[in-house]
Design a protein around this motif. Structure first.
Motif, PDB file in Angstrom:
ATOM      1  N   ILE A 201       0.837  -1.196   0.000  1.00  0.00           N
ATOM      2  CA  ILE A 201       0.000   0.000   0.000  1.00  0.00           C
ATOM      3  C   ILE A 201       0.874   1.249   0.000  1.00  0.00           C
ATOM      4  O   ILE A 201       0.540   2.251  -0.637  1.00  0.00           O
TER       5      ILE A 201
ATOM      6  N   GLN B  94       3.247   5.977  -5.632  1.00  0.00           N
ATOM      7  CA  GLN B  94       3.153   6.029  -7.087  1.00  0.00           C
ATOM      8  C   GLN B  94       1.975   6.885  -7.550  1.00  0.00           C
ATOM      9  O   GLN B  94       2.114   7.761  -8.392  1.00  0.00           O
ATOM     10  N   PHE B  95       0.824   6.653  -6.954  1.00  0.00           N
ATOM     11  CA  PHE B  95      -0.360   7.398  -7.365  1.00  0.00           C
ATOM     12  C   PHE B  95      -0.242   8.874  -7.002  1.00  0.00           C
ATOM     13  O   PHE B  95      -0.622   9.754  -7.771  1.00  0.00           O
TER      14      PHE B  95
ATOM     15  N   ASN C 107       2.219  10.584  -9.228  1.00  0.00           N
ATOM     16  CA  ASN C 107       1.633  10.655 -10.564  1.00  0.00           C
ATOM     17  C   ASN C 107       0.643  11.803 -10.687  1.00  0.00           C
ATOM     18  O   ASN C 107       0.460  12.378 -11.754  1.00  0.00           O
ATOM     19  N   LYS C 108      -0.004  12.135  -9.594  1.00  0.00           N
ATOM     20  CA  LYS C 108      -0.958  13.250  -9.623  1.00  0.00           C
ATOM     21  C   LYS C 108      -0.284  14.561  -9.292  1.00  0.00           C
ATOM     22  O   LYS C 108      -0.952  15.601  -9.169  1.00  0.00           O
TER      23      LYS C 108
ATOM     24  N   ILE D 100      -9.329   6.855  -6.800  1.00  0.00           N
ATOM     25  CA  ILE D 100      -9.007   5.523  -7.301  1.00  0.00           C
ATOM     26  C   ILE D 100      -9.722   4.497  -6.435  1.00  0.00           C
ATOM     27  O   ILE D 100     -10.121   4.813  -5.317  1.00  0.00           O
TER      28      ILE D 100
ATOM     29  N   ALA E 237      -7.002  -0.610  -5.768  1.00  0.00           N
ATOM     30  CA  ALA E 237      -5.801  -0.196  -6.501  1.00  0.00           C
ATOM     31  C   ALA E 237      -4.649   0.042  -5.541  1.00  0.00           C
ATOM     32  O   ALA E 237      -3.486  -0.071  -5.911  1.00  0.00           O
TER      33      ALA E 237
ATOM     34  N   LEU F 258      -4.014  -1.763  -2.982  1.00  0.00           N
ATOM     35  CA  LEU F 258      -3.609  -3.021  -2.363  1.00  0.00           C
ATOM     36  C   LEU F 258      -3.131  -4.043  -3.388  1.00  0.00           C
ATOM     37  O   LEU F 258      -3.097  -5.232  -3.121  1.00  0.00           O
ATOM     38  N   SER F 259      -2.759  -3.556  -4.554  1.00  0.00           N
ATOM     39  CA  SER F 259      -2.487  -4.456  -5.668  1.00  0.00           C
ATOM     40  C   SER F 259      -1.029  -4.434  -6.105  1.00  0.00           C
ATOM     41  O   SER F 259      -0.346  -3.437  -5.973  1.00  0.00           O
ATOM     42  N   ILE F 260      -0.591  -5.563  -6.641  1.00  0.00           N
ATOM     43  CA  ILE F 260       0.739  -5.676  -7.219  1.00  0.00           C
ATOM     44  C   ILE F 260       0.593  -6.007  -8.696  1.00  0.00           C
ATOM     45  O   ILE F 260      -0.315  -6.713  -9.076  1.00  0.00           O
ATOM     46  N   GLU F 261       1.522  -5.523  -9.488  1.00  0.00           N
ATOM     47  CA  GLU F 261       1.463  -5.862 -10.906  1.00  0.00           C
ATOM     48  C   GLU F 261       2.836  -6.004 -11.519  1.00  0.00           C
ATOM     49  O   GLU F 261       3.843  -5.700 -10.929  1.00  0.00           O
TER      50      GLU F 261
END
Lengths: 190, 190
Positions: free
Chosen positions: B16, B22-23, B26-27, B69, B73, B75-78
Motif C-alpha cells: 500500500i 506512485q499514485f 503521478n498526480k 481511485i 488499486a 492493495l495491488s501488485i502488478e
DNA sequence: AGTATAGGTAAATTATAATATACCAATTTG
DNA sequence: CAAATTGGTATATTATAATTTACCTATACT
C-alpha cells in the motif's frame, strides 16, 4: 454507477462486513472458528461483519489470508447480469475513423471491457494510462502488432497480450482487412 | 505466483505504501498537500508510504477516495508483459471433448483469462464458483446460449455477457459449427 | 545570500482498534 | 429434556493508530 470509489466512507465498513459474512458462510465456518483460525478476536469479527468496525490493514490481511482470498475481494461490490451486444449501437469513444472503441461493461469493478476496431493498414497511438493499469488485448478477428516497452509483438487471430498500461503503446493493423479486438483494462491488482 | 494472497502480513503495508507513493506522485501532489486535501495527517501518510504503518480502513478509504481511485488499486501488485498465443499448445483444463478451456493469463491479479471452445450443438454445465466471482464471456466466433439465473441469453458473434459466477450456469452452442469464446473471471470487486 | 517547499524525524497526547472475560438468547444436537 | 453451539451484547483493559507541534535537512527559487 456501481463503482467502488463512489462509496461513502461509512459504506466501506459495510461492504467489507457483507463480503466477509458471505465468504465465511460459504466456507462453512462459524465466527468463532474463523476467529481462532486466523488469530483475530471473535468480537472484532462480529463488529466487522456488522459493518460497525474500522479494521486495520493487518486485521483485513489476516481475514483475507485465512480465507485464502485476495484482500480486494473483501472490499468489492458486485451485481447481477448484463449483456453488451454488437448490434446495439453503443457510443463510440474514439471515432477518428481509424480506431473505434465501444465500451461494453463500463467502469464495473474497475475492470473495464471494450470492443475495438482498427482499420486495415492503420495505426493508433494510445496515451499512457495511470500506473496500476493493466491492459489485456485479444484479437477476435484479423491481426495486430502491439508496440510497447520498446518491443513489437505480432498477434494473430485469437492471440492475447497483457502489458502495463502506463507504458506508451501503439497498435498497428498490418493486414488489408479490419481487425476486431477485445480489450480489458484493469485498474488494480495485487 | 504474483498473487495478492501470497503476500506476507508485513508486506501488505509495503504494497500500500509503494502504491500510494506512485499514485500521489503521478498526480503531482506533495505529501502535505494530499494530507490537507483528504484530512489525514502528514505523519500518517509518511508512515504509510514508508511501509511502516498499519492503517485503518477509514484512512485507506480517505486516501483512495481523495485520489479518486478504487481502494483495491492501493492493495495491488502488478508486473510486465506477457502473451498467450493460440498456436502455443497451452494445457487444457477441461477436455471432455465437448468444452475445451485454455488458460491465457492465469491467476494474475485475480482476474483470470481463458480461451474456450464449445463444440457444435453441444452444451456444458458449469459448477457454480465462489461468491464474489464474476464471469465475462465474449463470443469470438460462432454463437452461444448462456443459461443463468433462470434466464436464457442468446449471444451472437462479438456479443458479450457478464454475470455472477456463483449462480449455476450452462453454456449451449446451438449452431452447427464450433464456437470460440473468451472468458474473463474476476475474484473481486466492489 | 535568504526564503519557501519538500520529505522526514522525535516527542507527547488523544482517540480508538483489538483484546479478554463474562453473560445472554436462540438454534441445533444427542 | 439437557447440552452444545452459535451469534451477539456489555464492560473494562491494553495496544496502538492517528494527531499535533516542533525541529531538521535537503533542494529549488528570487
Amino acid at each position: 454507477m456501481n463503482t467502488e470509489h463512489s462509496l461513502k466512507e461509512e459504506e466501506a465498513g459495510k461492504v467489507i462486513g457483507a463480503n466477509l459474512r458471505q465468504f465465511r458462510i460459504n466456507k462453512g465456518l462459524s465466527i468463532e472458528a474463523l476467529a481462532k483460525q486466523i488469530g483475530v478476536s471473535k468480537l472484532t469479527l462480529i463488529k466487522i461483519e456488522g459493518g460497525e468496525a474500522n479494521p486495520t490493514l493487518s486485521v483485513i490481511w489476516k481475514i483475507a489470508n485465512g480465507l485464502n482470498i485476495p484482500i480486494t475481494a473483501l472490499l468489492s461490490i458486485e451485481s447481477d447480469v448484463s449483456i453488451a451486444r454488437k448490434k446495439e449501437g453503443l457510443q463510440l469513444i474514439s471515432s477518428d475513423d481509424v480506431f473505434i472503441v465501444e465500451p461494453l461493461f463500463r467502469s464495473h469493478d474497475f475492470t473495464e471491457f471494450y470492443r475495438g476496431y482498427l482499420k486495415a493498414e492503420k495505426a493508433y497511438v494510445s496515451d499512457p494510462h495511470q500506473p496500476g493499469v493493466i491492459e489485456y488485448i485479444t484479437v477476435m478477428s484479423g491481426e495486430l502488432i502491439v508496440e510497447v516497452g520498446g518491443e513489437s509483438y505480432h498477434l494473430e487471430e485469437y492471440d492475447s497480450i497483457r502489458f502495463k498500461g502506463n507504458l506508451p503503446h501503439k497498435y498497428v493493423n498490418p493486414s488489408s482487412s479490419l481487425t476486431i479486438l477485445h480489450f480489458v483494462i484493469t485498474y488494480n491488482y495485487r
